[in-house]
Structure formats: C-alpha cells, structure tokens
Design a protein around this motif. Structure first.
Motif, PDB file in Angstrom:
ATOM      1  N   LEU A 159      -3.467  -6.371  -6.096  1.00 32.10           N
ATOM      2  CA  LEU A 159      -4.538  -5.849  -6.946  1.00 32.10           C
ATOM      3  C   LEU A 159      -5.366  -4.808  -6.190  1.00 32.10           C
ATOM      4  O   LEU A 159      -5.662  -3.728  -6.710  1.00 32.10           O
ATOM      5  N   GLU A 160      -5.722  -5.123  -4.964  1.00 33.57           N
ATOM      6  CA  GLU A 160      -6.498  -4.194  -4.135  1.00 33.57           C
ATOM      7  C   GLU A 160      -5.721  -2.903  -3.879  1.00 33.57           C
ATOM      8  O   GLU A 160      -6.287  -1.801  -3.961  1.00 33.57           O
ATOM      9  N   ALA A 161      -4.434  -3.012  -3.594  1.00 26.97           N
ATOM     10  CA  ALA A 161      -3.604  -1.829  -3.347  1.00 26.97           C
ATOM     11  C   ALA A 161      -3.521  -0.958  -4.595  1.00 26.97           C
ATOM     12  O   ALA A 161      -3.538   0.275  -4.498  1.00 26.97           O
ATOM     13  N   CYS A 162      -3.441  -1.579  -5.751  1.00 23.45           N
ATOM     14  CA  CYS A 162      -3.436  -0.822  -7.009  1.00 23.45           C
ATOM     15  C   CYS A 162      -4.736  -0.047  -7.158  1.00 23.45           C
ATOM     16  O   CYS A 162      -4.728   1.152  -7.466  1.00 23.45           O
ATOM     17  N   LYS A 163      -5.840  -0.732  -6.949  1.00 25.19           N
ATOM     18  CA  LYS A 163      -7.147  -0.086  -7.101  1.00 25.19           C
ATOM     19  C   LYS A 163      -7.315   1.067  -6.115  1.00 25.19           C
ATOM     20  O   LYS A 163      -7.794   2.138  -6.473  1.00 25.19           O
ATOM     21  N   MET A 164      -6.899   0.853  -4.867  1.00 27.54           N
ATOM     22  CA  MET A 164      -7.051   1.886  -3.843  1.00 27.54           C
ATOM     23  C   MET A 164      -6.210   3.121  -4.137  1.00 27.54           C
ATOM     24  O   MET A 164      -6.581   4.227  -3.746  1.00 27.54           O
ATOM     25  N   TYR A 195       0.836  -1.206   0.000  1.00 26.65           N
ATOM     26  CA  TYR A 195       0.000   0.000   0.000  1.00 26.65           C
ATOM     27  C   TYR A 195       0.872   1.257   0.000  1.00 26.65           C
ATOM     28  O   TYR A 195       0.586   2.212  -0.720  1.00 26.65           O
ATOM     29  N   GLN A 229     -10.482 -10.873 -12.974  1.00 26.87           N
ATOM     30  CA  GLN A 229     -10.161 -10.517 -11.591  1.00 26.87           C
ATOM     31  C   GLN A 229      -9.961  -9.006 -11.446  1.00 26.87           C
ATOM     32  O   GLN A 229     -10.126  -8.465 -10.362  1.00 26.87           O
ATOM     33  N   ALA A 264      -4.079 -10.958  -4.751  1.00 32.52           N
ATOM     34  CA  ALA A 264      -5.292 -10.159  -4.541  1.00 32.52           C
ATOM     35  C   ALA A 264      -4.985  -8.887  -3.744  1.00 32.52           C
ATOM     36  O   ALA A 264      -5.571  -7.830  -4.000  1.00 32.52           O
ATOM     37  N   LEU A 265      -4.055  -8.981  -2.805  1.00 31.42           N
ATOM     38  CA  LEU A 265      -3.664  -7.824  -2.009  1.00 31.42           C
ATOM     39  C   LEU A 265      -3.011  -6.758  -2.882  1.00 31.42           C
ATOM     40  O   LEU A 265      -3.316  -5.565  -2.761  1.00 31.42           O
ATOM     41  N   GLU A 302      -3.806 -14.986  -2.260  1.00 31.57           N
ATOM     42  CA  GLU A 302      -4.164 -13.875  -1.379  1.00 31.57           C
ATOM     43  C   GLU A 302      -3.192 -12.709  -1.547  1.00 31.57           C
ATOM     44  O   GLU A 302      -3.598 -11.543  -1.520  1.00 31.57           O
TER      45      GLU A 302
END
Length: 95
Positions: free
Chosen positions: A42-47, A3, A66, A39-40, A36
């Motif tokens: 990917l989520e950090a990129c989106k955020m 992040y 995804q 996915a983490l 996982e």
C-alpha cells in the motif's frame, strides 16, 4: 522489490491477493508479518502514485479505511448467495 516494480512506467496499480501473498511469503494469513507486507505494498503504491487494490471477501470497509482504492468485495458466488438469501427473506414475508 515492490517499490521498484511499482515505479515502472505503464504499471498503473497493484492488486493484492492476500492468500496468495501469505503463501508466497510463507507466513500466516492475517498474522503480523502478513499485514506488514500488505501495508508495505500500500505504501509503495502511494509513493509511486499507483492504484492500490486488494481482495477483501466481505470485509471491504477496513481495507478502504486503510487506503485501498480498488477492493474486490466478494466473489461471484458470494454475491449470488447474498442476493438469493435476500430474495428468500423477502418472499418469506408473504407466507
């Protein structure tokens, strides 16, 4: 620290090498912990409004579904092999 890394100005995205990631984490490639971690990222990129990318081999579809926006769908060798196989198949129709 994904992040924090992806929050840095000037970083436009993150491209995951899944095998490198599994080795760096010391986890089984394709296992639960590995997925996982992917996915983490990917989520950090989106955020952080960054472009998520990943090497996929010949299985890009599931990673696109995804949410990855930049996928490496094969290697140079893979593209050459598939192209050559297609040409051989096409030419074999003329026998």
């Amino acid at each position: 620290n994904v992040y924090e890394i992806l929050a840095v100005d000037g970083v436009d995205g993150c491209w995951i090498g899944p095998l490198d990631l599994s080795k760096s984490l010391g986890v089984e490639y394709g296992g639960r912990v590995h997925e996982e971690a992917i996915a983490l990222v990917l989520e950090a990129c989106k955020m952080n409004g960054k472009i998520p990318g990943i090497w996929t081999g010949e299985h890009a579809g599931p990673r696109l579904e995804q949410g990855f926006l930049f996928v490496t769908a094969s290697s140079d060798t893979g593209f050459v092999k598939r192209g050559a196989a297609g040409t051989i198949k096409e030419l074999s129709d003329y026998r």
